[in-house]
Design a protein around this motif. Structure first.
Motif, PDB file in Angstrom:
ATOM      1  N   GLY A  46      11.566  -1.765   8.193  1.00  0.00           N
ATOM      2  CA  GLY A  46      11.947  -2.575   7.039  1.00  0.00           C
ATOM      3  C   GLY A  46      10.890  -2.641   5.957  1.00  0.00           C
ATOM      4  N   GLU A  47      11.339  -2.942   4.747  1.00  0.00           N
ATOM      5  CA  GLU A  47      10.490  -3.139   3.572  1.00  0.00           C
ATOM      6  C   GLU A  47       9.679  -1.905   3.189  1.00  0.00           C
ATOM      7  OE1 GLU A  47       8.419  -6.969   3.221  1.00  0.00           O
ATOM      8  OE2 GLU A  47       9.378  -7.530   5.114  1.00  0.00           O
ATOM      9  N   LEU A  48      10.129  -0.711   3.592  1.00  0.00           N
ATOM     10  CA  LEU A  48       9.432   0.520   3.253  1.00  0.00           C
ATOM     11  C   LEU A  48      10.282   1.367   2.316  1.00  0.00           C
ATOM     12  CD1 LEU A  48       7.983   1.610   6.716  1.00  0.00           C
ATOM     13  CD2 LEU A  48       6.725   0.659   4.772  1.00  0.00           C
ATOM     14  N   VAL A 105       0.849  -1.188   0.000  1.00  0.00           N
ATOM     15  CA  VAL A 105       0.000   0.000   0.000  1.00  0.00           C
ATOM     16  C   VAL A 105       0.886   1.240   0.000  1.00  0.00           C
ATOM     17  CG1 VAL A 105      -1.911  -1.141   1.214  1.00  0.00           C
ATOM     18  CG2 VAL A 105      -0.137   0.061   2.522  1.00  0.00           C
ATOM     19  N   ARG A 106       0.247   2.384  -0.107  1.00  0.00           N
ATOM     20  CA  ARG A 106       0.927   3.679  -0.007  1.00  0.00           C
ATOM     21  C   ARG A 106       0.179   4.497   1.042  1.00  0.00           C
ATOM     22  NH1 ARG A 106       3.574   7.359  -3.793  1.00  0.00           N
ATOM     23  NH2 ARG A 106       3.098   9.521  -3.276  1.00  0.00           N
ATOM     24  N   VAL A 107       0.910   5.047   1.983  1.00  0.00           N
ATOM     25  CA  VAL A 107       0.313   5.967   2.947  1.00  0.00           C
ATOM     26  C   VAL A 107       1.054   7.296   2.854  1.00  0.00           C
ATOM     27  CG1 VAL A 107       1.744   5.204   4.911  1.00  0.00           C
ATOM     28  CG2 VAL A 107      -0.472   6.300   5.327  1.00  0.00           C
ATOM     29  N   THR A 108       0.268   8.362   2.797  1.00  0.00           N
ATOM     30  CA  THR A 108       0.816   9.712   2.851  1.00  0.00           C
ATOM     31  C   THR A 108       0.315  10.331   4.148  1.00  0.00           C
ATOM     32  OG1 THR A 108       0.753   9.897   0.439  1.00  0.00           O
ATOM     33  CG2 THR A 108       0.978  11.949   1.685  1.00  0.00           C
ATOM     34  N   VAL A 132       5.147  12.690   5.081  1.00  0.00           N
ATOM     35  CA  VAL A 132       5.802  11.386   5.017  1.00  0.00           C
ATOM     36  C   VAL A 132       5.033  10.529   4.022  1.00  0.00           C
ATOM     37  CG1 VAL A 132       6.475   9.317   6.308  1.00  0.00           C
ATOM     38  CG2 VAL A 132       6.542  11.570   7.422  1.00  0.00           C
ATOM     39  N   VAL A 133       5.741   9.998   3.035  1.00  0.00           N
ATOM     40  CA  VAL A 133       5.148   9.068   2.078  1.00  0.00           C
ATOM     41  C   VAL A 133       5.876   7.748   2.232  1.00  0.00           C
ATOM     42  CG1 VAL A 133       4.779   8.540  -0.365  1.00  0.00           C
ATOM     43  CG2 VAL A 133       4.525  10.897   0.457  1.00  0.00           C
ATOM     44  N   ALA A 134       5.112   6.672   2.458  1.00  0.00           N
ATOM     45  CA  ALA A 134       5.716   5.345   2.618  1.00  0.00           C
ATOM     46  C   ALA A 134       4.939   4.337   1.804  1.00  0.00           C
ATOM     47  CB  ALA A 134       5.735   4.934   4.084  1.00  0.00           C
TER      48      ALA A 134
END
Length: 93
Positions: free
Chosen positions: A32-34, A5-8, A48-50
């Motif tokens: 991890g894994e981001l 997914v993408r979270v902003t 922050v965008v992950a």
């Protein structure tokens, strides 16, 4: 299932000039894994965008809200979306 997914997130409070982006990157790498970034905005917030597995994004968002962050977090607003890709790790912008 733990799809990517993408979270902003927009973090408001005393979050500029206190190492907040550096700590955000360090925690993203620890989780991890981001992939994504943290950037200061002109209005005093940090964006922050992950992108990555949903449980990893949830962990970063939880840290932003309640973790041992530098400065002072007054609130976090977020939106969820499908990942766009194109990030090489997690960086500070």
């Amino acid at each position: 299932m733990n799809e990517d997914v993408r979270v902003t997130a927009w973090v408001r409070g005393q979050v500029q000039g206190v190492g907040f982006r550096w700590f955000t990157r360090a925690n993203a790498l620890r989780i991890g894994e981001l992939a994504g970034f943290a950037v200061n905005l002109g209005d005093g917030r940090v964006q922050v965008v992950a992108e990555g597995p949903k449980d990893r994004c949830d962990a970063l968002l939880e840290w932003l809200r309640t973790g041992d962050t530098p400065g002072r977090v007054d609130g976090v607003a977020e939106i969820w979306a499908t990942p766009r890709g194109g990030y090489d790790g997690f960086e500070i912008r």
